[in-house]
Write a protein that holds these residues in place. Sequence first.
Motif, PDB file in Angstrom:
ATOM      1  N   PHE A 152       0.686  -1.168   0.084  1.00 20.63           N
ATOM      2  CA  PHE A 152       0.019  -0.005   0.132  1.00 20.63           C
ATOM      3  C   PHE A 152       0.885   1.338   0.031  1.00 20.63           C
ATOM      4  O   PHE A 152       1.923   1.414   0.666  1.00 20.63           O
ATOM      5  N   TRP A 153       0.378   2.362  -0.730  1.00 19.10           N
ATOM      6  CA  TRP A 153       0.780   3.717  -0.463  1.00 19.10           C
ATOM      7  C   TRP A 153      -0.213   4.734  -0.748  1.00 19.10           C
ATOM      8  O   TRP A 153      -0.980   4.499  -1.582  1.00 19.10           O
ATOM      9  N   GLN A 154      -0.252   5.730  -0.001  1.00 19.49           N
ATOM     10  CA  GLN A 154      -1.113   6.733  -0.135  1.00 19.49           C
ATOM     11  C   GLN A 154      -0.588   8.212   0.381  1.00 19.49           C
ATOM     12  O   GLN A 154       0.471   8.189   0.805  1.00 19.49           O
ATOM     13  N   ALA A 155      -1.375   9.236   0.035  1.00 17.86           N
ATOM     14  CA  ALA A 155      -1.310  10.415   0.482  1.00 17.86           C
ATOM     15  C   ALA A 155      -1.441  10.636   1.750  1.00 17.86           C
ATOM     16  O   ALA A 155      -2.330   9.834   2.482  1.00 17.86           O
ATOM     17  N   ASP A 156      -1.171  11.568   2.642  1.00 21.14           N
ATOM     18  CA  ASP A 156      -1.745  11.815   4.010  1.00 21.14           C
ATOM     19  C   ASP A 156      -2.956  12.547   3.897  1.00 21.14           C
ATOM     20  O   ASP A 156      -3.373  12.856   2.768  1.00 21.14           O
ATOM     21  N   ASP A 157      -3.343  13.264   5.064  1.00 22.10           N
ATOM     22  CA  ASP A 157      -5.007  13.627   5.030  1.00 22.10           C
ATOM     23  C   ASP A 157      -4.840  15.018   4.396  1.00 22.10           C
ATOM     24  O   ASP A 157      -5.870  15.748   3.904  1.00 22.10           O
ATOM     25  N   GLN A 158      -3.266  15.525   4.138  1.00 21.92           N
ATOM     26  CA  GLN A 158      -3.134  16.946   3.254  1.00 21.92           C
ATOM     27  C   GLN A 158      -3.211  16.610   1.853  1.00 21.92           C
ATOM     28  O   GLN A 158      -2.687  17.680   1.216  1.00 21.92           O
TER      29      GLN A 158
ATOM     30  N   ARG B 186      -7.212  14.619  -8.102  1.00 15.72           N
ATOM     31  CA  ARG B 186      -7.564  13.188  -7.691  1.00 15.72           C
ATOM     32  C   ARG B 186      -8.383  13.372  -6.490  1.00 15.72           C
ATOM     33  O   ARG B 186      -8.130  13.946  -5.536  1.00 15.72           O
ATOM     34  N   THR B 187      -9.483  12.380  -6.416  1.00 15.24           N
ATOM     35  CA  THR B 187     -10.183  12.209  -5.003  1.00 15.24           C
ATOM     36  C   THR B 187      -9.473  11.230  -4.213  1.00 15.24           C
ATOM     37  O   THR B 187      -8.438  10.738  -4.393  1.00 15.24           O
ATOM     38  N   GLU B 188     -10.234  10.884  -3.196  1.00 18.08           N
ATOM     39  CA  GLU B 188      -9.518  10.176  -2.161  1.00 18.08           C
ATOM     40  C   GLU B 188      -9.275   8.727  -2.508  1.00 18.08           C
ATOM     41  O   GLU B 188      -9.990   8.254  -3.103  1.00 18.08           O
ATOM     42  N   HIS B 189      -8.090   8.334  -2.276  1.00 16.70           N
ATOM     43  CA  HIS B 189      -7.859   6.953  -2.844  1.00 16.70           C
ATOM     44  C   HIS B 189      -6.298   6.444  -2.286  1.00 16.70           C
ATOM     45  O   HIS B 189      -5.719   6.798  -1.670  1.00 16.70           O
TER      46      HIS B 189
ATOM     47  N   GLN C 103      -6.321   0.861  -7.532  1.00 17.50           N
ATOM     48  CA  GLN C 103      -6.507   1.813  -6.463  1.00 17.50           C
ATOM     49  C   GLN C 103      -7.812   1.602  -5.523  1.00 17.50           C
ATOM     50  O   GLN C 103      -8.739   1.125  -6.474  1.00 17.50           O
ATOM     51  N   LEU C 104      -7.935   2.141  -4.580  1.00 21.62           N
ATOM     52  CA  LEU C 104      -9.320   1.813  -3.744  1.00 21.62           C
ATOM     53  C   LEU C 104      -9.912   3.113  -3.596  1.00 21.62           C
ATOM     54  O   LEU C 104      -9.330   4.166  -3.243  1.00 21.62           O
TER      55      LEU C 104
ATOM     56  N   PHE D 191     -11.649   7.520 -11.708  1.00 25.95           N
ATOM     57  CA  PHE D 191     -12.137   6.935 -10.604  1.00 25.95           C
ATOM     58  C   PHE D 191     -13.058   5.867 -11.201  1.00 25.95           C
ATOM     59  O   PHE D 191     -13.757   6.026 -12.208  1.00 25.95           O
ATOM     60  N   ASP D 192     -13.032   4.635 -10.496  1.00 22.78           N
ATOM     61  CA  ASP D 192     -13.802   3.508 -11.051  1.00 22.78           C
ATOM     62  C   ASP D 192     -14.614   2.974  -9.782  1.00 22.78           C
ATOM     63  O   ASP D 192     -14.175   2.635  -8.992  1.00 22.78           O
TER      64      ASP D 192
END
Length: 244
Positions: free
Chosen positions: A143-149, A184-187, A203-204, A218-219
Motif C-alpha cells: 500500500f501507498w497513499q497521500a496523507d490527510d493533506q 484526484r479524489t481520495e484513494h 487503487q481503492l 475513478f472506477d
Amino acid sequence: MRHERQAKALRILGLSVAIGLGVILTACSSAPAATSAPISVTVPPTIDASPTALPPTAMVVAPTATTAPTEAAITPTLGAADMPACTSPAALTPAQTEGPYYKANSPERTSLIEPGMGDTKLIVTGYVLTTDCQPIAKALLDFWQADDQGAYDNAGYRLRGHLFTDETGRYTLETILPGEYPGRTEHIHVKVQPPHGAILTTQLYFPGVAANDRDSIFDPALLADVQDTAEGQVATFNFVVNTP
Ligand code: FE
C-alpha cells in the motif's frame, strides 16, 4: 425239534435281515440328511450377503468423512459471518495506473499510523480471492497513499507499507483516510500479488466523496464498503486476482 430249531433260526435270520434292512434304511434315511448338507452350504450366501451389505455402510461413512474435513477447513477459518460475498466466477478486480509516487521496498507492517497523523483513522480489510472465490493465503499487498493533506512522502516510507494475507486469505491494514490532491479524489494505491502470481496494480476509493465524480480515473468497481464501527471507520474490499 429240528423243525422248531430251523424255524427259530429262520426267525432269527429274518430278524437279522430286518435289522439289517433297518440299518440300511436308517443309513439311507440319514442320506437325505447328508444331502441336506448342501442346504447348510446355502448358508454361506448369507455370509456373502453380509459382506455385500458392508460396502454400502462403508460408502455411507466415506462421503461423510470427506465432507467433514472440507467444512472443518472453512468453518473455523472464515466463519459464516466473515465469509466474503463472492459469486463464482468472480470478476477480476480492475487494474489502474500505478501513478508517479510508487516506491519499492516498503517496510512490512500492518499499521501505517505514526504520531502526528491526525485522528482520521481508517481500517482497510478484506480478502484476496481467486475467480473461484477461494481465499488466497500469503498474498502480498503493498500500500501507498497521500496523507490527510494530500501529500506523499517521496523521501521516506511514511504511509507506505506491505503485508500478507493470513491463512484465511484475509488482510487488515490500519491507516488514515487519505486527503485529496489536485485532480484526484481520495484513494489508496495498492499492488496485490498472490504467491508466485502476477502483480495487480490498482487503487481503492471511498463512497460519498464528491470529488469521485470529478476524478477521470475513478472506477466505482473499486469502491470500498465503508462502515462506522466502535473502532472507527472500516473499509472493506475484496480483491479478485488471477492465480498461476
Ligand atoms: Fe495517488
